[in-house]
Design a protein around this motif. Structure first.
Motif, PDB file in Angstrom:
ATOM      1  N   PRO A 128      -1.714  12.602  16.721  1.00  0.00           N
ATOM      2  CA  PRO A 128      -2.363  13.390  16.717  1.00  0.00           C
ATOM      3  C   PRO A 128      -1.863  14.432  15.503  1.00  0.00           C
ATOM      4  CG  PRO A 128      -1.253  13.972  18.750  1.00  0.00           C
ATOM      5  CD  PRO A 128      -0.874  12.797  18.402  1.00  0.00           C
ATOM      6  N   ASP A 129      -1.433  14.057  14.242  1.00  0.00           N
ATOM      7  CA  ASP A 129      -0.879  15.109  13.344  1.00  0.00           C
ATOM      8  C   ASP A 129      -1.950  15.855  12.815  1.00  0.00           C
ATOM      9  OD1 ASP A 129       0.495  16.067  11.403  1.00  0.00           O
ATOM     10  OD2 ASP A 129       0.956  14.430  10.367  1.00  0.00           O
ATOM     11  N   PHE A 130      -2.105  16.960  13.824  1.00  0.00           N
ATOM     12  CA  PHE A 130      -2.967  18.167  13.280  1.00  0.00           C
ATOM     13  C   PHE A 130      -2.820  18.811  12.130  1.00  0.00           C
ATOM     14  CE2 PHE A 130      -2.048  18.854  18.019  1.00  0.00           C
ATOM     15  CZ  PHE A 130      -1.133  19.632  17.493  1.00  0.00           C
ATOM     16  N   GLY A 131      -1.360  18.886  11.904  1.00  0.00           N
ATOM     17  CA  GLY A 131      -0.955  19.435  10.836  1.00  0.00           C
ATOM     18  C   GLY A 131      -1.868  18.945   9.323  1.00  0.00           C
ATOM     19  N   ASN A 132      -1.998  17.605   9.403  1.00  0.00           N
ATOM     20  CA  ASN A 132      -2.873  17.127   8.291  1.00  0.00           C
ATOM     21  C   ASN A 132      -4.334  17.667   8.183  1.00  0.00           C
ATOM     22  OD1 ASN A 132      -0.977  15.275   7.535  1.00  0.00           O
ATOM     23  ND2 ASN A 132      -1.649  13.693   8.837  1.00  0.00           N
ATOM     24  N   ILE A 133      -4.879  18.309   9.309  1.00  0.00           N
ATOM     25  CA  ILE A 133      -6.134  18.940   9.331  1.00  0.00           C
ATOM     26  C   ILE A 133      -6.037  20.454   9.032  1.00  0.00           C
ATOM     27  CG2 ILE A 133      -8.096  19.346  10.588  1.00  0.00           C
ATOM     28  CD1 ILE A 133      -7.407  16.248  10.084  1.00  0.00           C
ATOM     29  N   LEU A 134      -5.047  21.294   9.586  1.00  0.00           N
ATOM     30  CA  LEU A 134      -4.877  22.547   9.320  1.00  0.00           C
ATOM     31  C   LEU A 134      -4.450  22.907   7.884  1.00  0.00           C
ATOM     32  CD1 LEU A 134      -4.313  25.283  10.995  1.00  0.00           C
ATOM     33  CD2 LEU A 134      -2.131  24.900  10.459  1.00  0.00           C
ATOM     34  N   ARG A 135      -4.016  22.093   6.918  1.00  0.00           N
ATOM     35  CA  ARG A 135      -3.814  22.465   5.657  1.00  0.00           C
ATOM     36  C   ARG A 135      -5.182  22.327   4.820  1.00  0.00           C
ATOM     37  NH1 ARG A 135      -0.118  17.003   4.759  1.00  0.00           N
ATOM     38  NH2 ARG A 135      -1.982  15.590   4.559  1.00  0.00           N
ATOM     39  N   LEU A 136      -6.011  21.726   4.982  1.00  0.00           N
ATOM     40  CA  LEU A 136      -7.151  21.700   4.282  1.00  0.00           C
ATOM     41  C   LEU A 136      -7.973  22.834   3.865  1.00  0.00           C
ATOM     42  CD1 LEU A 136      -8.939  18.419   6.019  1.00  0.00           C
ATOM     43  CD2 LEU A 136      -7.373  18.770   4.227  1.00  0.00           C
ATOM     44  N   HIS A 137      -8.511  23.087   2.775  1.00  0.00           N
ATOM     45  CA  HIS A 137      -9.301  24.345   2.527  1.00  0.00           C
ATOM     46  C   HIS A 137     -10.622  23.994   2.684  1.00  0.00           C
ATOM     47  CE1 HIS A 137      -5.840  26.068  -0.591  1.00  0.00           C
ATOM     48  NE2 HIS A 137      -5.323  25.656   0.487  1.00  0.00           N
ATOM     49  N   ARG A 138     -11.062  24.097   3.920  1.00  0.00           N
ATOM     50  CA  ARG A 138     -12.261  24.098   4.533  1.00  0.00           C
ATOM     51  C   ARG A 138     -12.269  24.364   5.805  1.00  0.00           C
ATOM     52  NH1 ARG A 138     -12.710  17.313   5.119  1.00  0.00           N
ATOM     53  NH2 ARG A 138     -11.664  16.876   3.452  1.00  0.00           N
ATOM     54  N   GLU A 145      -7.703  32.636   6.077  1.00  0.00           N
ATOM     55  CA  GLU A 145      -9.372  32.620   5.744  1.00  0.00           C
ATOM     56  C   GLU A 145      -9.840  33.957   5.620  1.00  0.00           C
ATOM     57  OE1 GLU A 145     -11.047  30.652   8.710  1.00  0.00           O
ATOM     58  OE2 GLU A 145      -9.758  28.802   9.002  1.00  0.00           O
ATOM     59  N   GLU A 146     -10.403  34.139   4.264  1.00  0.00           N
ATOM     60  CA  GLU A 146     -11.069  35.540   4.181  1.00  0.00           C
ATOM     61  C   GLU A 146     -12.630  35.257   4.252  1.00  0.00           C
ATOM     62  OE1 GLU A 146     -12.280  38.828   3.634  1.00  0.00           O
ATOM     63  OE2 GLU A 146     -10.062  38.605   3.189  1.00  0.00           O
ATOM     64  N   PRO A 147     -12.818  35.821   5.420  1.00  0.00           N
ATOM     65  CA  PRO A 147     -14.469  35.730   5.771  1.00  0.00           C
ATOM     66  C   PRO A 147     -15.407  36.202   4.645  1.00  0.00           C
ATOM     67  CG  PRO A 147     -13.215  36.324   7.619  1.00  0.00           C
ATOM     68  CD  PRO A 147     -12.500  36.639   6.333  1.00  0.00           C
ATOM     69  N   SER A 148     -15.256  37.204   4.012  1.00  0.00           N
ATOM     70  CA  SER A 148     -16.123  37.730   3.143  1.00  0.00           C
ATOM     71  C   SER A 148     -16.159  36.743   2.052  1.00  0.00           C
ATOM     72  CB  SER A 148     -15.644  39.255   2.455  1.00  0.00           C
ATOM     73  OG  SER A 148     -14.429  39.038   2.012  1.00  0.00           O
ATOM     74  N   THR A 149     -15.350  35.888   1.510  1.00  0.00           N
ATOM     75  CA  THR A 149     -15.268  35.390   0.345  1.00  0.00           C
ATOM     76  C   THR A 149     -15.545  33.738   0.600  1.00  0.00           C
ATOM     77  OG1 THR A 149     -13.066  35.307  -0.226  1.00  0.00           O
ATOM     78  CG2 THR A 149     -14.210  37.199  -0.918  1.00  0.00           C
ATOM     79  N   GLY A 150     -14.927  33.466   1.814  1.00  0.00           N
ATOM     80  CA  GLY A 150     -14.807  32.113   2.089  1.00  0.00           C
ATOM     81  C   GLY A 150     -13.362  31.351   1.643  1.00  0.00           C
ATOM     82  N   SER A 151     -12.837  32.352   0.739  1.00  0.00           N
ATOM     83  CA  SER A 151     -11.340  31.849   0.450  1.00  0.00           C
ATOM     84  C   SER A 151     -10.381  31.398   1.470  1.00  0.00           C
ATOM     85  CB  SER A 151     -10.902  32.898  -0.449  1.00  0.00           C
ATOM     86  OG  SER A 151      -9.453  32.523  -0.923  1.00  0.00           O
TER      87      SER A 151
END
Length: 338
Positions: free
Chosen positions: A223-233, A261-267
């Motif tokens: 379960p290499d969830f580091g692969n998931i955390l790094r995604l820009h989504r 994560e910046e909620p106001s811009t989605g960045s």
């Protein structure tokens, strides 16, 4: 399946997991990805002398490692002759190192162009592991980089290839892993299936369903969830991935990232981080894994900078946060077991 599986004349590369695991003896491995496959003179590590291999391994022992994951971005043990495989095994042991697991990289058996080639390679990898005593081989459905990924500073900033999730195609994938699982079971090797976005192993539920559908006790999850955390989504929370997948885990790649994560811009911005400093709380994650029954090897990964030294820092961090009390084996990993 290769006919070259054999009992080596050299020493096996792993003594086996201790019956009682402690902070000091728990196998913590490091991938050999920082070392190139193609050497400066244009030859490859496959052709390199044992002395050349030993010089590379010295870099790892100097950093305090006692275990490595050879990783086929450095050396393709699956494609070594029996004689050279024995030579490799002896060189590793002479360096004072062990190999609890071997990871393949971007050799999906569902790749549109290389599916059969990769399937045959995977069988050879199983035979090579069995021949020199590596107990676990790590497979995934990730494919080679797209042109955009190859140019990016961090490849995960660009979208990669996606698996076909139609029921009939997914069943083909299950069947191919079952074929590999049957082979691995016959020679005493476990398979770990690595988490990676946009593949059949891209979500916690997807991983669990896939390993259950494969249905072999010698097949578990990485379960290499580091692969998931790094995604820009938007991504699945790591705690949820951990809770669902740890009961099936038999090998674990660990890496961390800063995530903002910046909620106001989605960045969304991510950047590699040592295990103890990133967004994932690995003290908590490791405790959850052990409580769920994990007794396999850890693998410390890191991208960027001096990843060998960061991995060494990560190794010592893991030892600090492992339980003070001893942890007992045996541990049987696979679908439906922990």
């Amino acid at each position: 399946m290769s006919d070259d599986a054999h009992t080596p004349t050299s020493t096996r590369v792993f003594d086996g997991f201790p019956d009682v695991l402690t902070r000091q003896n728990w196998p913590i491995t490091v991938p050999m990805m920082p070392h190139p496959h193609v050497l400066k003179d244009g030859t490859t590590v496959q052709e390199q002398s044992a002395e050349g291999w030993a010089q590379t391994l010295e870099v790892m022992t100097d950093a305090g490692y006692t275990c490595i994951d050879p990783t086929d971005t450095w050396i393709r043990i699956a494609d070594l002759s029996p004689e050279r495989l024995d030579e490799f095994s002896a060189t590793v042991r002479q360096a004072g190192l062990q190999i609890p697991a071997f990871s393949t990289s971007r050799r999906s058996v569902m790749d549109h162009e290389k599916a059969e080639e990769n399937l045959a390679y995977s069988h050879r990898a199983i035979d090579a592991c069995a021949a020199i005593g590596i107990p676990v081989v790590n497979f995934g459905f990730m494919r080679g980089f797209t042109p955009a990924q190859a140019k990016a500073l961090w490849f995960w900033l660009e979208p990669g290839y996606s698996d076909d999730f139609s029921a009939d195609v997914r069943q083909v994938a299950v069947g191919k892993i079952q074929e590999l699982a049957a082979h691995a079971q016959s020679v005493g090797v476990q398979i770990a299936l690595e988490m990676y976005e946009d593949t059949y192993l891209g979500t916690a539920d997807g991983m669990v369903q896939f390993v259950q559908d494969v249905g072999y006790d010698n097949v578990g999850l990485n379960p290499d969830f580091g692969n998931i955390l790094r995604l820009h989504r938007e991504v699945e929370p790591w705690e949820e991935i951990a809770a669902k997948t740890f009961p099936y885990t038999n090998y674990w790649h660990l890496k961390n990232y800063y995530r903002d994560e910046e909620p106001s811009t989605g960045s969304i911005r991510t950047h590699p981080a040592p295990l103890e400093f990133g967004t994932i709380n690995y003290r908590k994650a490791i405790s959850m894994a052990i409580e769920a029954g994990f007794r396999g090897a850890f693998c410390v990964e890191h991208y960027g900078g001096d990843s060998i030294s960061v991995g060494a820092t990560n190794r010592e961090y893991i030892r600090r946060v492992l339980p003070r009390a001893t942890t007992h084996r045996p541990f049987s990993s696979g679908a439906g077991t922990n």
